[in-house]
Design a protein around this motif. Structure first.
Motif, short mmCIF file in Angstrom:
data_model
loop_
_atom_site.label_atom_id
_atom_site.label_comp_id
_atom_site.label_asym_id
_atom_site.label_seq_id
_atom_site.Cartn_x
_atom_site.Cartn_y
_atom_site.Cartn_z
N UNK A 15 2.46 7.46 -23.07
CA UNK A 15 3.39 8.51 -22.64
C UNK A 15 3.23 8.81 -21.15
N UNK A 16 2.11 8.37 -20.57
CA UNK A 16 1.84 8.66 -19.16
C UNK A 16 2.12 7.41 -18.34
N UNK A 17 2.97 7.54 -17.33
CA UNK A 17 3.28 6.39 -16.47
C UNK A 17 2.07 6.08 -15.61
N UNK A 18 1.71 4.81 -15.54
CA UNK A 18 0.57 4.40 -14.72
C UNK A 18 1.07 3.76 -13.43
N UNK A 19 0.27 3.89 -12.38
CA UNK A 19 0.64 3.38 -11.06
C UNK A 19 -0.49 2.52 -10.51
N UNK A 20 -0.10 1.46 -9.78
CA UNK A 20 -1.10 0.75 -8.99
C UNK A 20 -1.52 1.63 -7.83
N UNK A 21 -0.52 2.22 -7.19
CA UNK A 21 -0.75 3.24 -6.17
C UNK A 21 0.38 4.25 -6.33
N UNK A 22 0.03 5.50 -6.65
CA UNK A 22 1.07 6.51 -6.86
C UNK A 22 1.73 6.86 -5.52
N UNK A 23 2.86 7.55 -5.60
CA UNK A 23 3.71 7.79 -4.43
C UNK A 23 2.94 8.53 -3.33
N UNK A 24 3.06 8.02 -2.11
CA UNK A 24 2.36 8.61 -0.97
C UNK A 24 2.99 8.11 0.32
N UNK A 25 2.66 8.80 1.40
CA UNK A 25 2.92 8.28 2.74
C UNK A 25 1.56 7.96 3.35
N UNK A 26 1.52 7.08 4.34
CA UNK A 26 0.25 6.74 4.98
C UNK A 26 -0.08 7.78 6.04
N UNK A 27 -1.37 7.92 6.34
CA UNK A 27 -1.81 9.07 7.14
C UNK A 27 -1.74 8.85 8.65
N UNK A 28 -1.83 7.61 9.09
CA UNK A 28 -2.07 7.35 10.51
C UNK A 28 -0.84 7.04 11.33
N UNK A 29 -1.01 6.09 12.28
CA UNK A 29 0.09 5.73 13.18
C UNK A 29 0.98 4.67 12.54
N UNK A 30 0.42 3.49 12.29
CA UNK A 30 1.17 2.41 11.65
C UNK A 30 0.25 1.70 10.65
N UNK A 31 0.86 1.06 9.68
CA UNK A 31 0.15 0.29 8.67
C UNK A 31 0.70 -1.13 8.68
N UNK A 32 -0.21 -2.11 8.64
CA UNK A 32 0.19 -3.53 8.60
C UNK A 32 -0.33 -4.12 7.30
N UNK B 85 5.05 3.37 -3.07
CA UNK B 85 4.15 3.28 -4.20
C UNK B 85 4.03 1.81 -4.62
N UNK B 86 3.05 1.54 -5.49
CA UNK B 86 2.91 0.20 -6.08
C UNK B 86 2.94 0.37 -7.59
N UNK B 87 3.85 -0.37 -8.23
CA UNK B 87 3.99 -0.31 -9.69
C UNK B 87 3.39 -1.55 -10.32
N UNK B 88 2.71 -1.41 -11.47
CA UNK B 88 2.21 -2.59 -12.17
C UNK B 88 3.35 -3.44 -12.71
N UNK B 89 3.21 -4.76 -12.60
CA UNK B 89 4.30 -5.66 -13.03
C UNK B 89 3.81 -6.66 -14.07
N UNK B 90 2.63 -6.41 -14.64
CA UNK B 90 2.11 -7.31 -15.66
C UNK B 90 1.38 -8.51 -15.10
N UNK B 91 1.08 -8.47 -13.81
CA UNK B 91 0.40 -9.59 -13.15
C UNK B 91 -0.56 -9.04 -12.10
N UNK B 92 -1.73 -9.65 -11.99
CA UNK B 92 -2.72 -9.25 -10.99
C UNK B 92 -2.13 -9.40 -9.58
#
Length: 312
Positions: free
Chosen positions: A183-200, A254-261
């Motif tokens: 009943x609980x949705x699982x996330x690889x990474x739940x919704x967020x923004x990054x904290x710093x200047x830029x992310x690569x 966010x990152x959602x699980x897709x059934x694959x590592x």
């Protein structure tokens, strides 16, 4: 999965800095996300980082826990984080990770990296240190272009101290990928923004990354971001949004699980902790006053990390 989002592609092989900067500006205004290709990091090095990353995560839990996160550097086990503190679920995000940071300077002395034993992974540290130096070079070049995109001097972020011993960290990530029926949705990474200047970001090609271009709109609309082999997926972080008074977006993702590592390698290019982040004069006016008060980069990032780990 949802619809795929066609992001702009920025070509670092172009000799025309001004045109490249204008393309970056448009991407930051419209999406907060874009690709960077022909950035100069060899495919061999990128493949080596993924290979060494997989070998680390294949170690026993006991061996990984010996390098448990200290001062944010080191190993973070499954479910230890919840990037969206508002979620009511008791379970954290379904991922494990390893952070390493500065190789020299004051921050490297204050927050020393932890490295796996050479007996376990003989070429691991050498590969990661080489990647860190290379991705930092790409990041500095990118920030010069972002400065030009804001009609600033190309060296602006160096001049304000952001790149004087920056708090840049590389994070290796493994998402198990299982889609759990509950009943609980699982996330690889739940919704967020990054904290710093830029992310690569580099990915292994497995899908799962989604962005929400309008975080103020409810319900959120999520779009898939496919990887491009050899290219970085770049996104704007909160610090850049604060500097630009919201002109450049720190986009929710966010990152959602897709059934694959799934494996990814992320560089968070954050300013020096003592850098004062305040609205650029060119991004505010009498009719558009600063939306965010000035703040030291280190104070902002500490508070964001506190919420991330306190809620899991």
């Amino acid at each position: 999965m949802g619809t795929s989002l066609l992001l702009p592609i920025i070509d670092f092989s172009s000799p025309d800095k001004i045109s490249t900067a204008q393309l970056i500006r448009q991407a930051c205004l419209e999406h907060g996300f874009f690709y960077v290709k022909n950035h100069g990091i060899s495919e061999e090095l990128m493949e080596g980082v993924f290979k060494e990353s997989k070998e680390f995560f294949n170690l026993s839990l006991e061996e990984k826990m010996a390098l448990l996160r200290r001062d944010l550097l080191g190993y973070t086990p499954l479910y230890a984080e919840k990037l969206d503190p508002s979620l009511s679920s008791i379970i954290g995000d379904s991922k494990e990770s390893f952070y390493f940071g500065s190789l020299e300077g004051v921050l490297a002395q204050r927050y020393p990296n932890q490295w796996p034993s050479e007996d376990l992974l003989p070429s691991w540290r050498q590969t990661m240190e080489c990647y860190y130096k290379n991705v930092m070079s790409v990041g500095r070049r990118l920030l010069g272009l972002i400065a030009l995109a804001l009609d600033l001097d190309e060296n602006f972020f160096e001049q304000v101290g952001a790149l004087n011993d920056p708090t840049a960290v590389v994070r290796l990530l493994r998402y198990p990928g299982e889609v759990i029926s509950s009943d609980v949705e699982t996330y690889g990474a739940s919704a967020h923004s990054d904290y710093g200047m830029v992310t690569l970001l580099l990915t292994d090609g497995v899908p799962g990354l989604q962005v929400c271009r309008d975080k103020s709109k409810q319900p959120h609309i999520w779009e898939d971001v496919p990887g491009i082999r050899g290219a970085f997926i770049v996104n704007i972080g909160d610090m850049m949004e604060r500097w630009t008074n919201g002109l450049f977006r720190s986009t929710l993702h966010r990152v959602m699980p897709v059934g694959k590592e799934r494996y990814s390698v992320v560089c968070f290019l954050d300013p020096n902790p003592d850098c004062n982040v305040e609205c650029l004069e060119s991004c505010c006016s009498e009719t558009c006053p600063p939306r965010f008060p000035p703040i030291l980069a280190g104070d902002y990032i500490k508070e964001r990390f506190r919420l991330t780990y306190a809620s899991s």
